[in-house]
Design a protein around this motif. Structure first.
Motif: not given
Lengths: 51, 229, 218
Positions: C144, C211-212, C208
């Motif tokens: 992440a 999404a990044a 996460a």
């Protein structure tokens, strides 16, 4: 007037001083940067109107 | 922007008045604690700053969520504006706490859960701000920092429990709660609440100022970009 | 998916792939500790679990910035994003490959290094168990962080600043499990918590990270 701090003088004054100092610092920096950005924006907008 | 401009003077005046009253009251006109002596006066700076430091984090969590869901630009900028304030408040709470600890616990630092959590929070604030500074495209920066903030929030809760598991605390529990039984007595409580309200309004003032600056800066970059093209 | 995993593993194991580097770094960190604290076996045994855990943490971090960086630079990431494989799955596969090439060697090497730190023999099994259960969390949290900092200026430095605080819970539980075992306590609760943490991160961080990555690509 000054309260008797006795042997706690250093820690009380130190924590008050450092806390207030730090908070004052961020306040002044924020205000300074706000002024700078305001001035820059106004200058830019005046420029645009002048053209 | 217009509304915030109109509100700003009131909020800042309230902040200054409350802080002045609360701090002077707390410093000059409160009795010493029978066990802690005059060192109890540190409570008037330490507790409000620590309280706000946590709640700023929470506010950033909410604004980050709003950005990710609704794509509201001001929301992302408010989170950006809040982070340095949170970092400074956290640092001030840590320093005042260390000085307080030096007299009452006899040590500046102890790897106590509360202290450790605050230290982690301080590092997080710095990392978060650094990420904002490292990404050029504003929307991408807002995305990435929001994601980081959400991950950080989850891990903040985890860390909190983890640190509890790891070390026994010497930090006292909340000195303020709604049920009056556990509270500190009124002579300390009233000035403390005044300072807390003052610090809250101060945070609001700073937040408004800084968010307005961010909005202006964004407008400046937009205008400059238009000029070039 | 299997093809992707194989590709990742082959890239990492190739010379200069970084897998061996992490292990060597782990070795060096652990070897440096006795120089820092002195050769007293009693002290070394006491700090051995923590030392090994911190070494593993840092070694893990070392190879993290390559996780998406190289793929992002040569455009592979864009192609992978267009493939039918969901981005979340891609992240999970890459993190898993990172664990296989970085975390797993550390788990295997840890007992050997524990000898040099004079860790009591009967606690080896607990040390290995805590590392084996905890290192997946390190890889997945790191994924992440790597996804957030890919392509960012000074990304590698930022990555450590962002990821290391997130490692704290894993480090606490993992080192505590090993330390409890060597101290004669019951390491089971801490071990369960490490396992829980790993499952938690494996389940959630791919979302996460994806999404990044989407923000980077989009």
């Amino acid at each position: 007037m000054m309260p008797e701090l006795g042997r706690y003088a250093f820690s009380v004054l130190g924590s008050w001083g450092s806390s207030i100092g730090l908070v004052l610092m961020i306040t002044l920096i924020s205000i300074y940067r706000a002024k700078a950005s305001k001035a820059a924006l106004e200058a830019l907008e005046k420029n645009r109107k002048g053209k | 922007m217009r509304l915030s401009g109109r509100v700003l003077p009131y909020v800042s005046v309230i902040a200054v008045v409350l802080l002045a009253v609360g701090l002077i009251w707390g410093f000059f006109f409160t009795p010493d604690d029978f066990r802690q002596g005059a060192s109890v006066k540190i409570i008037y700076v330490h507790v409000p700053l620590a309280f706000l430091a946590i709640n700023i984090y929470f506010m950033m969590f909410v604004t980050s969520l709003i950005w990710l869901i609704r794509r509201h630009h001001v929301s992302a900028l408010a989170a950006k504006a809040a982070a340095p304030i949170g970092a400074v408040f956290t640092l001030a709470a840590l320093i005042s706490g260390a000085l307080w600890g030096s007299t009452t616990w006899g040590t500046y630092w102890q790897w106590d859960p509360t202290l450790t959590s605050f230290l982690i929070m301080f590092i997080f604030y710095i990392g978060y701000s650094a990420l904002w500074g490292a990404v050029d495209e504003p929307d991408k920066a807002a995305d990435l920092t929001s994601i980081l903030c959400l991950i950080g929030s989850v891990f903040a809760v985890l860390s909190r429990y983890a640190v509890n598991f790891w070390s026994q605390g010497i930090h006292q529990g909340a000195s303020l709660s709604l049920d009056k039984e556990e509270n500190v007595s009124d002579v300390f409580w009233l000035p403390l609440v005044t300072v807390m309200a003052g610090v809250f309004f101060l945070f609001l003032t700073l937040l408004l100022i800084r968010t307005r600056t961010e909005i202006r800066n964004r407008r400046i970059t937009a205008l400059q970009a238009r000029e070039i093209s | 998916m299997k093809a992707l995993l194989i590709r990742e593993l082959r890239l990492a194991l190739r010379s200069g792939g970084g897998a061996g580097l992490g292990l060597a770094f782990f070795l060096i960190v652990v070897i440096l500790v006795p120089f820092g604290v002195g050769p007293d076996p009693k002290i070394l045994a006491q700090i051995a679990p923590g030392t090994l855990w911190i070494g593993a943490l840092l070694a893990c971090l070392l190879s993290l910035d390559r996780l998406f960086q190289t793929d992002s630079e040569d455009g592979t990431l864009d192609i992978l994003a267009l493939s039918p494989l969901p981005l979340e799955m891609l992240v999970a596969v890459k993190a898993f490959a990172h664990w296989l090439t970085t975390g797993l060697p550390l788990v295997i090497a840890a007992p050997v290094l524990a000898i040099t730190l004079s860790l009591p023999t009967e606690t080896y099994i607990w040390l290995i168990a805590s590392l084996a259960l905890g290192t997946p969390a390190l890889s997945f949290i790191g994924a992440a962080g790597a996804a957030i900092t890919v392509g960012v200026r000074r990304g590698g430095l930022l990555l450590s600043l962002l990821v290391l605080p997130l490692y704290i819970p894993t480090l606490i539980f993992g080192a505590k499990a090993a330390a409890l075992a060597s101290g004669g306590g019951d390491p089971m609760p801490a071990l369960m918590l490490v396992a829980g943490l790993s499952l938690f991160t494996v389940a959630l961080t791919p979302f996460a990270a994806a999404a990044a990555l989407r923000s980077h690509l989009g």
